[in-house]
Design a protein around this motif. Structure first.
Motif, PDB file in Angstrom:
ATOM      1  N   TRP A   1       0.833  -1.197   0.000  1.00  0.00           N
ATOM      2  CA  TRP A   1       0.000   0.000   0.000  1.00  0.00           C
ATOM      3  C   TRP A   1       0.872   1.254   0.000  1.00  0.00           C
ATOM      4  N   GLY A   2       0.401   2.267  -0.685  1.00  0.00           N
ATOM      5  CA  GLY A   2       1.005   3.589  -0.659  1.00  0.00           C
ATOM      6  C   GLY A   2      -0.094   4.605  -0.942  1.00  0.00           C
ATOM      7  N   VAL A   3      -1.032   4.792   0.028  1.00  0.00           N
ATOM      8  CA  VAL A   3      -2.215   5.612  -0.217  1.00  0.00           C
ATOM      9  C   VAL A   3      -2.517   6.543   0.964  1.00  0.00           C
ATOM     10  N   LYS A   4      -2.662   7.823   0.649  1.00  0.00           N
ATOM     11  CA  LYS A   4      -3.204   8.810   1.593  1.00  0.00           C
ATOM     12  C   LYS A   4      -4.586   9.251   1.123  1.00  0.00           C
ATOM     13  N   ASN A   5      -4.730   9.477  -0.186  1.00  0.00           N
ATOM     14  CA  ASN A   5      -5.987   9.926  -0.769  1.00  0.00           C
ATOM     15  C   ASN A   5      -6.593   8.771  -1.578  1.00  0.00           C
ATOM     16  N   PRO A   6      -7.606   8.081  -1.018  1.00  0.00           N
ATOM     17  CA  PRO A   6      -8.170   6.926  -1.711  1.00  0.00           C
ATOM     18  C   PRO A   6      -8.779   7.248  -3.077  1.00  0.00           C
ATOM     19  N   ASP A   7      -9.176   8.496  -3.304  1.00  0.00           N
ATOM     20  CA  ASP A   7      -9.739   8.872  -4.604  1.00  0.00           C
ATOM     21  C   ASP A   7      -8.734   8.711  -5.733  1.00  0.00           C
ATOM     22  N   LYS A   8      -7.448   8.629  -5.382  1.00  0.00           N
ATOM     23  CA  LYS A   8      -6.395   8.508  -6.393  1.00  0.00           C
ATOM     24  C   LYS A   8      -5.712   7.136  -6.346  1.00  0.00           C
ATOM     25  N   ALA A   9      -6.396   6.150  -5.741  1.00  0.00           N
ATOM     26  CA  ALA A   9      -5.813   4.811  -5.601  1.00  0.00           C
ATOM     27  C   ALA A   9      -5.952   4.001  -6.881  1.00  0.00           C
ATOM     28  N   VAL A  10      -4.852   3.393  -7.279  1.00  0.00           N
ATOM     29  CA  VAL A  10      -4.819   2.470  -8.405  1.00  0.00           C
ATOM     30  C   VAL A  10      -4.390   1.120  -7.845  1.00  0.00           C
ATOM     31  N   VAL A  11      -5.109   0.075  -8.235  1.00  0.00           N
ATOM     32  CA  VAL A  11      -4.772  -1.279  -7.817  1.00  0.00           C
ATOM     33  C   VAL A  11      -4.122  -1.988  -8.996  1.00  0.00           C
ATOM     34  N   ILE A  12      -2.916  -2.471  -8.779  1.00  0.00           N
ATOM     35  CA  ILE A  12      -2.178  -3.185  -9.810  1.00  0.00           C
ATOM     36  C   ILE A  12      -2.130  -4.656  -9.396  1.00  0.00           C
ATOM     37  N   GLU A  13      -2.766  -5.496 -10.202  1.00  0.00           N
ATOM     38  CA  GLU A  13      -2.822  -6.933  -9.936  1.00  0.00           C
ATOM     39  C   GLU A  13      -1.574  -7.598 -10.506  1.00  0.00           C
ATOM     40  N   LEU A  14      -0.965  -8.446  -9.682  1.00  0.00           N
ATOM     41  CA  LEU A  14       0.251  -9.145 -10.094  1.00  0.00           C
ATOM     42  C   LEU A  14       0.003 -10.648 -10.093  1.00  0.00           C
ATOM     43  N   VAL A  15       0.760 -11.357 -10.899  1.00  0.00           N
ATOM     44  CA  VAL A  15       0.672 -12.816 -10.954  1.00  0.00           C
ATOM     45  C   VAL A  15       2.083 -13.393 -10.904  1.00  0.00           C
ATOM     46  N   ASP A  16       2.268 -14.388 -10.070  1.00  0.00           N
ATOM     47  CA  ASP A  16       3.562 -15.074  -9.929  1.00  0.00           C
ATOM     48  C   ASP A  16       4.715 -14.133  -9.580  1.00  0.00           C
ATOM     49  N   ALA A  17       4.414 -13.010  -8.920  1.00  0.00           N
ATOM     50  CA  ALA A  17       5.472 -12.087  -8.501  1.00  0.00           C
ATOM     51  C   ALA A  17       6.085 -12.587  -7.199  1.00  0.00           C
ATOM     52  N   GLU A  18       7.353 -12.323  -7.009  1.00  0.00           N
ATOM     53  CA  GLU A  18       8.060 -12.808  -5.822  1.00  0.00           C
ATOM     54  C   GLU A  18       7.594 -12.141  -4.529  1.00  0.00           C
ATOM     55  N   SER A  19       7.346 -10.841  -4.554  1.00  0.00           N
ATOM     56  CA  SER A  19       7.114 -10.146  -3.298  1.00  0.00           C
ATOM     57  C   SER A  19       5.673  -9.735  -3.005  1.00  0.00           C
ATOM     58  N   TYR A  20       4.855  -9.460  -4.020  1.00  0.00           N
ATOM     59  CA  TYR A  20       3.495  -8.970  -3.778  1.00  0.00           C
ATOM     60  C   TYR A  20       2.501  -9.610  -4.739  1.00  0.00           C
ATOM     61  N   ASP A  21       1.245  -9.649  -4.284  1.00  0.00           N
ATOM     62  CA  ASP A  21       0.146 -10.101  -5.128  1.00  0.00           C
ATOM     63  C   ASP A  21      -0.626  -8.919  -5.703  1.00  0.00           C
ATOM     64  N   ARG A  22      -0.645  -7.818  -4.943  1.00  0.00           N
ATOM     65  CA  ARG A  22      -1.317  -6.590  -5.400  1.00  0.00           C
ATOM     66  C   ARG A  22      -0.586  -5.378  -4.859  1.00  0.00           C
ATOM     67  N   LEU A  23      -0.566  -4.338  -5.701  1.00  0.00           N
ATOM     68  CA  LEU A  23      -0.044  -3.035  -5.281  1.00  0.00           C
ATOM     69  C   LEU A  23      -1.231  -2.085  -5.255  1.00  0.00           C
ATOM     70  N   VAL A  24      -1.375  -1.341  -4.174  1.00  0.00           N
ATOM     71  CA  VAL A  24      -2.414  -0.321  -4.064  1.00  0.00           C
ATOM     72  C   VAL A  24      -1.673   0.988  -3.874  1.00  0.00           C
ATOM     73  N   ILE A  25      -1.641   1.801  -4.922  1.00  0.00           N
ATOM     74  CA  ILE A  25      -0.752   2.962  -4.949  1.00  0.00           C
ATOM     75  C   ILE A  25      -1.513   4.217  -5.351  1.00  0.00           C
ATOM     76  N   GLU A  26      -1.255   5.293  -4.634  1.00  0.00           N
ATOM     77  CA  GLU A  26      -1.826   6.596  -4.979  1.00  0.00           C
ATOM     78  C   GLU A  26      -0.985   7.243  -6.073  1.00  0.00           C
ATOM     79  N   VAL A  27      -1.675   7.703  -7.113  1.00  0.00           N
ATOM     80  CA  VAL A  27      -1.014   8.378  -8.225  1.00  0.00           C
ATOM     81  C   VAL A  27      -1.722   9.697  -8.505  1.00  0.00           C
ATOM     82  N   ASP A  28      -1.080  10.571  -9.231  1.00  0.00           N
ATOM     83  CA  ASP A  28      -1.647  11.879  -9.544  1.00  0.00           C
ATOM     84  C   ASP A  28      -2.866  11.766 -10.456  1.00  0.00           C
TER      85      ASP A  28
END
Length: 121
Positions: free
Chosen positions: A78-105
């Protein structure tokens, strides 16, 4: 907030954290091979979902969710302060994470960039 970029030559999606977000997330950047990126969505509602167990990072409900979390066996970043700008990036077979939830402009532009990069292969 993070800046998302795609390096087609190296086949990487990079999330570069800005300002104090480096401190809150305990990361300055994430690099994910494009072959592990399944898709991306703009999802402001995800902030209302349970976060799971914080493994490393910062969590102040309603203020900031940042770092690594475990929820029902799923590894989330997770990297979110403002949920209105949250993007969820789905990953498959990644070593460290299954999903990234990241705030972007610009969530729509970020989702479009990721989806175009996946389609490009």
């Amino acid at each position: 907030m993070a800046l998302i970029s795609i390096d087609h030559e190296r086949g990487l999606l990079t999330a570069e954290f800005q300002g104090l977000d480096k401190l809150w997330t305990l990361k300055s950047r994430l690099e994910i091979p494009l072959t592990h990126v399944r898709g991306a969505t703009h999802d402001p509602g995800i902030a209302r979902e349970p976060k799971g167990i914080r493994v490393g990072g910062t969590y102040f409900p309603g203020v900031i969710t940042a770092g690594r979390f475990l929820r029902d066996g799923e590894r989330l970043f997770w990297g979110v302060k403002n949920p209105d700008k949250a993007v969820v990036i789905e990953l498959v077979d990644a070593e460290s994470y299954d999903r990234l939830v990241i705030e972007v402009d610009d969530p729509r532009a970020t989702v479009a960039l990721i989806e175009q990069s996946i389609a490009r292969g």
